[in-house]
Design a protein around this motif. Structure first.
Motif, PDB file in Angstrom:
ATOM      1  N   GLU A 175       0.820  -1.206   0.000  1.00  0.00           N
ATOM      2  CA  GLU A 175       0.000   0.000   0.000  1.00  0.00           C
ATOM      3  C   GLU A 175       0.858   1.262   0.000  1.00  0.00           C
ATOM      4  OE1 GLU A 175      -3.794  -0.106   2.353  1.00  0.00           O
ATOM      5  OE2 GLU A 175      -2.862  -1.907   3.173  1.00  0.00           O
ATOM      6  N   THR A 179       0.896   4.229  -2.766  1.00  0.00           N
ATOM      7  CA  THR A 179       0.740   5.631  -2.371  1.00  0.00           C
ATOM      8  C   THR A 179       1.829   6.494  -2.991  1.00  0.00           C
ATOM      9  OG1 THR A 179      -0.297   5.023  -0.261  1.00  0.00           O
ATOM     10  CG2 THR A 179       0.684   7.221  -0.411  1.00  0.00           C
ATOM     11  N   SER A 237     -10.390  -0.715  -1.824  1.00  0.00           N
ATOM     12  CA  SER A 237      -9.765  -0.820  -0.505  1.00  0.00           C
ATOM     13  C   SER A 237     -10.151   0.384   0.353  1.00  0.00           C
ATOM     14  CB  SER A 237      -8.241  -0.895  -0.638  1.00  0.00           C
ATOM     15  OG  SER A 237      -7.704   0.374  -0.979  1.00  0.00           O
ATOM     16  N   SER A 238     -10.221   0.170   1.651  1.00  0.00           N
ATOM     17  CA  SER A 238     -10.589   1.262   2.553  1.00  0.00           C
ATOM     18  C   SER A 238      -9.542   2.363   2.551  1.00  0.00           C
ATOM     19  CB  SER A 238     -10.784   0.717   3.971  1.00  0.00           C
ATOM     20  OG  SER A 238      -9.588   0.078   4.434  1.00  0.00           O
ATOM     21  N   THR A 239      -8.299   2.014   2.334  1.00  0.00           N
ATOM     22  CA  THR A 239      -7.218   3.000   2.340  1.00  0.00           C
ATOM     23  C   THR A 239      -7.339   3.978   1.185  1.00  0.00           C
ATOM     24  OG1 THR A 239      -5.750   1.386   3.374  1.00  0.00           O
ATOM     25  CG2 THR A 239      -4.708   3.302   2.338  1.00  0.00           C
TER      26      THR A 239
END
Length: 526
Positions: A175, A179, A237-239
């Motif tokens: 992740e 990013t 995804s929640s992120t």
């Protein structure tokens, strides 16, 4: 000591001699054979070092995709064998080592660039933007296969002055890598709109750029289309969910500022101009066809047949003894019956003139069809039904045109060129029950249409993207033979790390060892 396993690459200076575009296309000078380096030469060297994983090659298709992704996608049919759902060590290791070679090349670009004066850095900035975009494209593929990988600290031996003790690479969270790449790509998208390039640098860039030939507008489309792909991949995804929605909307709502690949003329691809100079001319043929690696699966043939898919004769051809009938191999047949059926030469195969024996087949990176499917998904999820339908249907039209284009550039005529379908044929196809947008009764059913059409479009041409999207959406209904002899009885969720990691990078590998199994899902998977 196996240096590659530690990402401790001692790199030759890479580059290409100054020459005209046409001379370069004719010769494809090997950049690793030149003694002096510049940012431009390192840029070409990085792209060139990845040629066998962009252009269709024997090693990538036969050693890697034949026994992994093409089967997990059921893009092909094959005879069932025990242990078939465990990716082979050669496939994993070769793909891994190739990536870290490219990563090492990118570190050399950074090293040479960082040594420049500030005014020189400004002049050469275009190489850093486009080089990073190409590198991030490949990085996404590797993260999507493995999850966490050594990244931030990897490939630093040369930068660290040859000090091995400083160059062992820890693993970055998947992740976090996404990013960083999304942050950078967003910045690149804006920077490309304002960048000023000195005429001499632009002339050099046009020679060194093996992908877009120095076309800045195409690099803008590449960067934004890559952002669209990455944002969609992590959108569940929640992120990343809120970020993905906002940034995709920004891209699609501002085509003048953030252009994407919207037509096949804009496709991002590595074109072949001169046969046999950068890769042997027959490498795709043997890579896909050897050991019956080009047999069609029952699932993909049945879908195309039942719905009158106009792409069928471009993508597949009937078996030599099939009397013109299309037939795919059923994965649920027992191995003995499968073997006997293969021997009859009645099974359909991938069209040799369009694909495997097309010596001008380009290295496909991003196509208009994929971008329209991504847009359709976004609009569907954001309750813009009319826009979603428009992009869905345009994606299918662009897919047909794409395969027609591939057939048109082929220098092989073993399979006669199909008669081009009419607009009425395409309109009829779009109204078929298993294809029709209007016939799908729910948002989930419409998303399933997108997933299936993307699977048909990617097939064996983009195996990694195909497998990633199948895992992310989990909407294409594929049935597999269950291998009762192995703990991994069905296709895996990810690739494990190569054995060299445990042997040569154990302190860092031990941190991720508990997650290193075939059943663990990548963070974006459904």
């Amino acid at each position: 000591m196996k240096i590659k396993s530690l990402y401790l690459y001692v790199l030759l200076a890479a580059g290409v001699a100054s020459c005209t575009e046409s001379q370069f296309e004719d010769a494809y000078t090997d950049p690793s054979k030149l003694a002096e380096t510049t940012v431009g030469k390192q840029f070409s060297g990085m792209i060139y070092s990845n040629r066998e994983f962009v252009l269709p090659s024997y090693w990538n298709y036969f050693v890697i995709h034949r026994i992994t992704n093409n089967r997990y996608n059921q893009a092909v049919g094959w005879v069932n064998v025990e242990n078939q759902y465990v990716p082979g060590s050669a496939a994993i290791t070769d793909r891994w080592n190739s990536y870290y070679n490219v990563l090492g090349q990118f570190r050399e670009i950074e090293k040479v660039y960082n040594a420049l004066r500030e005014d020189e850095k400004a002049d050469k900035r275009i190489y850093m933007i486009t080089g990073a975009a190409f590198f991030y494209d490949y990085t996404q593929q590797v993260v999507d296969l493995h999850g966490d990988i050594p990244w931030t600290a990897a490939g630093m031996l040369s930068t660290n002055g040859g000090d091995y003790t400083k160059s062992y690479a820890s693993y970055d969270n998947a992740e976090d890598i996404y990013t960083k790449m999304l942050d950078d790509l967003a910045g690149f998208a804006d920077e490309l709109n304002t960048i000023e390039i000195e005429p001499a640098v632009l002339t050099e860039f046009r020679t060194q750029d093996l992908i877009n030939k120095g076309n800045i507008e195409k690099w803008k489309a590449y960067v934004n289309s890559l952002r669209l792909r990455m944002l969609t991949r992590v959108s569940g995804s929640s992120t990343f969910g809120a970020r993905a929605t906002a940034e995709i909307n920004e891209i699609l709502s501002n085509p003048a500022t953030y252009p994407v690949v919207a037509d096949n003329a804009d496709n991002i691809q590595w074109d072949v101009f001169s046969l046999g100079t950068i890769l042997p001319a027959n490498t795709f043929q043997s890579g896909l066809e050897d050991w019956n690696g080009n047999i069609a699966s029952k699932a993909i043939i049945d879908h195309m047949l039942e719905n009158g898919d106009p792409r069928l004769p471009y993508v597949f051809e009937p078996g030599l003894e099939a009397e013109g009938e299309y037939l795919g191999l059923d994965p649920l047949m027992n191995a003995t019956d499968q073997t006997e059926l293969v021997a009859t030469n009645t099974l359909s195969i991938y069209n040799r003139s369009t694909i495997s024996r097309n010596q001008y087949f380009p290295g496909i990176i991003i196509t208009a069809s994929e971008v329209h499917f991504l847009a359709a998904e976004y609009y569907l999820k954001n309750n813009q039904a009319a826009m979603a339908k428009t992009h869905y249907e345009e994606a299918i039209k662009q897919s047909l045109a794409f395969y027609q284009y591939l057939r048109s550039i082929s220098n092989n005529n073993e399979t006669p060129a199909p008669e081009a379908p009419s607009d009425a044929d395409m309109a009829a196809y779009l109204q078929e029950g298993a294809v029709s947008w209007d016939a799908a009764a729910s948002a989930e059913a419409k998303l399933k249409l997108i997933a299936e059409q993307k699977w048909l479009h990617f097939n064996v041409v983009q195996p990694i993207e195909n497998w990633s999207e199948l895992r992310r959406l989990d909407l294409v209904e594929l049935t597999f033979w269950t291998d009762q002899s192995n703990q991994q009885s069905l296709p895996p969720n990810r690739w494990i790390y190569p054995g060299s990691e445990a042997t040569y990078n154990l302190p860092n590998y031990s941190v991720v060892q508990g997650e290193d199994n075939l059943t663990n899902k990548i963070f974006w998977a459904k």
